[in-house]
Design an enzyme around this catalytic site. Structure first.
Site, PDB file in Angstrom:
ATOM      1  N   ALA B 331       0.879  -0.969   0.142  1.00 63.64           N
ATOM      2  CA  ALA B 331      -0.165  -0.057  -0.120  1.00 63.64           C
ATOM      3  C   ALA B 331       0.738   1.201  -0.126  1.00 63.64           C
ATOM      4  O   ALA B 331       1.804   1.444  -0.617  1.00 63.64           O
ATOM      5  CB  ALA B 331      -1.002  -0.080   0.980  1.00 63.64           C
ATOM      6  N   SER B 332      -0.172   2.669   0.744  1.00 65.34           N
ATOM      7  CA  SER B 332       1.272   3.680   0.264  1.00 65.34           C
ATOM      8  C   SER B 332       2.254   3.796   0.868  1.00 65.34           C
ATOM      9  O   SER B 332       3.082   4.425   1.189  1.00 65.34           O
ATOM     10  CB  SER B 332       0.175   4.903   1.288  1.00 65.34           C
ATOM     11  OG  SER B 332      -0.959   4.697   0.700  1.00 65.34           O
ATOM     12  N   THR B 333       2.762   2.511   2.016  1.00 60.95           N
ATOM     13  CA  THR B 333       4.320   2.780   2.316  1.00 60.95           C
ATOM     14  C   THR B 333       4.994   2.731   1.274  1.00 60.95           C
ATOM     15  O   THR B 333       6.887   3.136   1.440  1.00 60.95           O
ATOM     16  CB  THR B 333       4.852   1.457   3.686  1.00 60.95           C
ATOM     17  OG1 THR B 333       3.987   0.003   2.744  1.00 60.95           O
ATOM     18  CG2 THR B 333       3.452   1.637   4.291  1.00 60.95           C
ATOM     19  N   VAL B 334       4.546   1.952  -0.068  1.00 60.32           N
ATOM     20  CA  VAL B 334       5.905   1.846  -0.922  1.00 60.32           C
ATOM     21  C   VAL B 334       6.130   4.012  -1.880  1.00 60.32           C
ATOM     22  O   VAL B 334       6.716   4.008  -2.615  1.00 60.32           O
ATOM     23  CB  VAL B 334       5.979   0.983  -1.748  1.00 60.32           C
ATOM     24  CG1 VAL B 334       6.075   0.108  -1.138  1.00 60.32           C
ATOM     25  CG2 VAL B 334       4.419   0.598  -2.556  1.00 60.32           C
TER      26      VAL B 334
END
Lengths: 371, 652
Positions: B331-334
């Site tokens: 998800a948005s962690t990347v």
């Protein structure tokens, strides 16, 4: 048809079994199980596995006994060729187990083609020699030797000295029983003695030489390979005349004796049952061999006579080599005590051999029967 | 073929006679050889009888193998995580007992004996040689063992056998990292045989089956010893003649911090999920926790099939190590990684702005890819895109980068590859590419697939460890160390040897300043009011940078059967959060994943905050050079079993 000359077939003949031989074999197996029980320290799992194997071996014998000997006569050459082919395959891509290459992996299971040769070689030789009137001509004897030596050398190369010895003798017995001239026999003995040093220096593996050296002087290698022989002689010797009694052999129960339930089971037997026991066991083996030879002598054709005779004499070689090795009379060669030792494929082959002998004794052609 | 040249006339009678003659000669030979055997037996059993009898009686020396003590495992501060504890068994040698019924009754008066113990004992008795010990009761309490020992002189044939068994004092806290040992099974045996280690395992009963216990089996096991013993005429050991001591296995000192690990466990209580904390300097693993977990001790004594089935069939899948085997959408962690790529490929600059109306459309296609914020973020640059986790910005950027470029560079962050952690239970998860999709799904790659990749969803999956690792690579500006649990070994002589880090080629950018841009954006995420994790990190005593993530559900339980009641809960979003601190010289990296709890900023970020607070409040210097710790481990090496006869596992 009421032919008065016709032998009345009893139950045993109809299912193609020889009752005296069968009884003796079952006696031997029973004795074996009792000794394995003692040698295994009462491990019931071991007994169950052995009983399963014995049951299977008896079934194999029963099945083989139903096949008329003429069948082997017809299939002698293909069987032999197949066996040799597999031996070559083992050398090329065999599975290496315990430092020797004996096993062929055919997907489902691994098996030793050399076991097949134990029967294929005498069948082939008996067929080849009995094609012409006996005694065999010099030329046929020569070809016969080539037929024996090919598989023998292939197996010796694996290396499996014990089995190659058994296979060589099964072929040579056929030639001997067929009336091999004494001159040739004398010549062979001389040639063999000349061959011995060549074998020692060029053919034998280091561990095989070590076995022979250890045999000559077990004390020089007390904790290594000499250990087996020393411990086994102590076991036999301390058994005395009447033995220490079943389950009471200290050498075996205290686990000093190696390979107790397999190759060295005779030592356990001798320790617990003494000289009297040995006398009984040897008598039992003599009875089996004798009964087999009688069947061979009564057989109607040269092929069946030679085959039965060879199978029985080879059986005796097992007995002699094993007991000889365990008691220190012969060097250590991996040969089991037939039908007594725990385990393996060799038992199936042996019982298939007895199946052939029983087939020879019961599939008789009526034509020759009215004397 | 041998053609018959002349028709041979067979004389059947003559041939039969010839055979009979030869057979008779053979039988004479057989008789002669049998006589030879008999003569040899006579010589051994009659002539040399007394000689051999003496030798058999004097046959008293046996060689026994002695199992080495398994190496201990400790955390970075010397707290023991895997130890060897004595377990007492009560054995009886039937040969030395006069009346078994009386004996059992007398023992029953001293300690608690249940009917099933006696039943099993009697069954085993039948299957064993009378000279060999048979177990009456296993796992005696220390008190029971003491009572029997005191009265032992009254009970000939009774032995208290003490063996060392592995014990995990923290039960389920470390199971997925440390693993466990269990009984050597036929498969292990075959493997040992193939590796020619049978001799070394002659007296060993257990072998590492999971986690570090399995990975470092060879280090932990040690070297078998031997002793020559004298036995009496009933096979009992009377005295030891000579002993070649076994060499104990290496003690393992981990990067793991027990307190942080315990805290991770508490924080995840009641949730499925995983926490990974790395030492940012070396990627040594401070914490590797997967919830739910289970007690490793269950397996040491042989887990009951009922317990095992319960673990296997639980819909929470406790046997799976989520930290290294869980495949989660990152998800948005990347998003920071994607942004970095965009900067380095010069597709955007730090100043480039785009308008976000709340959705994104591929030219000529009607479908709208929605942002999580309904009416959009307005004008967005790279900082704001990361701070507020704007989806639209990354849909566009990903599409312009193209899947193969993303895939190639993300591999350099560790995605789609095994991290090199020192346990075997690890998946590389999936960093998709065009080729991958063709091979795996036999389908071409569509533009829409790339759009999902831009926000770390779609075919992209990663393990929590990979997510933590990729954050560490970012925090360290491209430097890549493989994450490891093992920090050092203590040799049997007490010496401590550090295990060097293992690095992979660093990620080098065309322009080094891009690192700072992305790290600044992650700094803002935690420390600027519009940042998604601002609330969670308000008033922290240290300065951290990070990124939140909220994944629509493609959970690891995809293949599990859904319980109707649980469906709602299991379709809730996964919460993710990654962070590192301090920003200038990172010491610690935290990754938190909680399944089906909702958004990352409100659920996962506060958990990471607590872990980081704890770390900075209790910061200790790395412990394994301290003399104090050496003393601790050395003392734990030998566990004394006082007052008892046997102290080591032996086998012939």
């Amino acid at each position: 048809m009421d032919n008065p000359e016709r032998e009345r077939k009893n139950f045993w003949q109809r299912i193609h079994l020889d009752l005296p031989l069968l009884t003796a074999l079952l006696c031997l197996m029973g004795l074996g199980v009792a000794v394995i029980y003692s040698a295994g320290g009462g491990d019931t799992g071991l007994i169950i596995r052995q009983l399963t194997r014995l049951g299977l071996a008896i079934v194999v014998m029963l099945v083989v006994a139903q096949i008329p000997p003429a069948f082997y006569q017809r299939w002698a050459v293909p069987l032999f060729a197949l066996g040799c082919g597999m031996l070559v395959a083992v050398l090329l891509f065999g599975h290496v187990g315990k430092g020797a290459q004996r096993w062929l992996d055919i997907g489902v299971t691994k098996f030793q083609p050399s076991e097949i040769m134990k029967l294929a070689v005498p069948i082939m030789l008996a067929w080849f020699i009995s094609r012409k009137p006996l005694p065999p001509t010099f030329r046929d004897v020569f070809i016969g030797f080539v037929l024996v030596l090919t598989p023998t050398l292939l197996i010796a190369k694996q290396p499996d000295l014990g089995t190659s010895l058994l296979i060589a003798s099964s072929g040579i017995f056929v030639l001997f029983l067929a009336g091999l001239s004494w001159k040739i026999i004398g010549g062979m003995v001389l040639a063999f003695s000349a061959f011995l040093p060549i074998m020692w220096f060029f053919i034998m593996h280091a561990y095989q030489k070590q076995r022979v050296l250890t045999f000559l002087d077990p004390q020089q290698d007390k904790l290594g390979s000499g250990y087996h022989i020393i411990q086994s002689q102590i076991a036999i010797g301390s058994g005395g005349v009447s033995g220490k009694g079943w389950l009471n052999g200290t050498q075996s129960q205290l686990e000093f004796l190696p390979e107790r339930h397999t190759d060295f089971i005779f030592a356990v037997f001798a320790e617990e049952f003494g000289l009297f026991g040995i006398l009984f066991l040897l008598a039992l083996y003599l009875y089996i061999v004798g009964r087999g030879m009688v069947i061979a002598m009564r057989a109607q054709e040269a092929f069946t006579r030679l085959l039965a005779g060879s199978i029985m004499l080879t059986f005796f070689v097992y007995v002699f080599v094993n007991i000889g090795m365990v008691s220190g009379l012969l060097p250590v060669v991996g040969v089991p005590l037939p039908l007594v030792s725990y385990g393996g494929t060799s038992m199936l082959t042996l019982m298939a051999g007895f199946g052939i002998v029983m087939a020879i004794s019961t599939h008789r052609r009526l034509l020759h029967n009215n004397r | 073929m041998w053609v018959k040249r002349r028709v041979a006339i067979r004389d059947h009678a003559a041939e039969a006679n010839l055979f009979t003659r030869r057979a008779s000669i053979a039988l004479v030979g057989v008789l002669f050889l049998l006589f030879l055997l008999l003569y040899k037996a006579y010589k051994l059993q009659v002539e040399q009888f007394s000689d051999f009898q003496t030798q058999a009686d004097g046959n008293r020396i046996k060689v026994q193998a002695v199992a080495p003590n398994r190496g201990l495992i400790s955390d970075r501060n010397g707290k023991l995580l895997a130890v060897n504890k004595p377990v007492y068994n009560l054995d009886i040698i039937a040969e030395e007992v006069d009346d078994m019924d009386v004996l059992i009754e007398e023992i029953g008066q001293l300690i608690n004996l249940e009917e099933r113990h006696i039943k099993r004992f009697r069954r085993d008795l039948r299957g064993t040689s009378r000279f060999n010990p048979v177990t009456l009761k296993t796992r005696l309490s220390e008190q029971e063992a003491a009572v029997i020992s005191v009265h032992q002189h009254k009970f000939p044939g009774v032995i208290i056998d003490a063996v060392l068994k592995r014990n995990y004092p923290y039960q389920e806290t470390l199971t997925h990292a440390v693993g466990y040992v269990a009984k050597i099974n036929p498969k292990d045996k075959a493997k040992l045989e193939a590796e020619e280690k049978t001799a070394n395992y002659k007296a060993t009963k257990d072998i590492g089956k999971l986690g570090l216990e399995r990975y470092y089996e060879e280090l932990l096991h040690g070297q078998v010893g031997y002793r020559r013993v004298e036995v009496n005429n009933r096979g009992r050991v009377i005295r030891e003649l000579e002993m070649e001591e076994p060499i104990p296995g290496e003690n393992l000192i981990l990067h793991l911090d027990l307190e942080l690990q315990q805290m991770a466990q508490q924080l995840l209580e009641g949730h499925r999920g995983s926490i990974v904390v790395l030492d940012a300097q070396s990627n040594g693993i401070f914490t590797l926790y997967s919830n739910p977990s289970y007690d490793a001790n269950l397996f040491v004594h042989g887990i009951s099939s009922k317990n095992y089935r319960a673990l296997l069939n639980s819909k929470d899948k406790p046997l799976i190590n989520r930290a290294t085997q869980g495949r989660y959408a990152p998800a948005s962690t990347v998003k920071p990684h994607i942004a970095l790529l965009g900067l380095d490929e010069q597709l955007v600059t730090a100043e480039t702005r785009m308008r976000d109306p709340g959705f994104y459309q591929i030219k000529g296609i009607d479908h709208k890819y929605r942002d999580w914020k309904k009416y959009g973020h307005g004008w967005v640059d790279v900082y704001k895109a990361i701070e507020e986790s704007c989806d639209t910005y990354f849909y566009d950027l990903a599409l312009r980068l193209g899947i193969d470029k993303i895939s190639e560079k993300m591999n350099r962050f560790g995605f789609g590859e095994q991290t090199g952690i020192d346990i075997f239970e690890e998946t590389g998860a999936v960093m998709p590419s065009q080729g991958w999709k063709r091979a795996r799904w036999r389908q071409p790659w569509y533009a829409g697939d790339t759009i999902s990749i831009g926000i770390g969803q779609g075919y992209w999956t990663a393990t929590p460890l990979q997510i933590a690792l990729s954050t560490s690579v970012l925090a360290n500006r491209g430097q890549f160390f493989e994450p490891k649990l093992l920090a050092a070994m203590q040799h049997p002589n007490g010496e401590i040897e550090r295990v060097p880090e293992q690095d992979r080629p660093p990620l080098v950018l065309k322009d080094d300043s891009h690192w700072q841009t992305i790290i600044d954006a992650m700094d803002n995420t935690l420390n600027k009011e519009n940042g998604t994790a601002y609330k969670a990190f308000k008033d922290a005593k240290y300065r951290a940078a990070g990124k939140t993530g909220t994944a629509q559900i493609i959970s690891i339980a995809q293949d599990a059967e859904y319980d109707a009641d649980a469906i709602d809960e299991r379709f809730r979003d996964n919460a993710l959060f990654v962070a590192f601190a301090p920003i200038e010289k990172p010491e610690i990296v935290v990754a938190v994943i909680m399944e089906n709890v909702g958004g990352g900023s409100s659920n996962a970020a506060p958990v990471a905050r607590k872990l980081m607070d704890h770390y900075f409040d209790h910061k200790k210097p790395s412990a394994f050079h301290q003399a104090d710790m050496e003393y601790k481990l050395a003392n734990n090496k030998d566990i004394e079993i006082e007052g008892l006869l046997t102290s080591q596992v032996t086998a012939d």
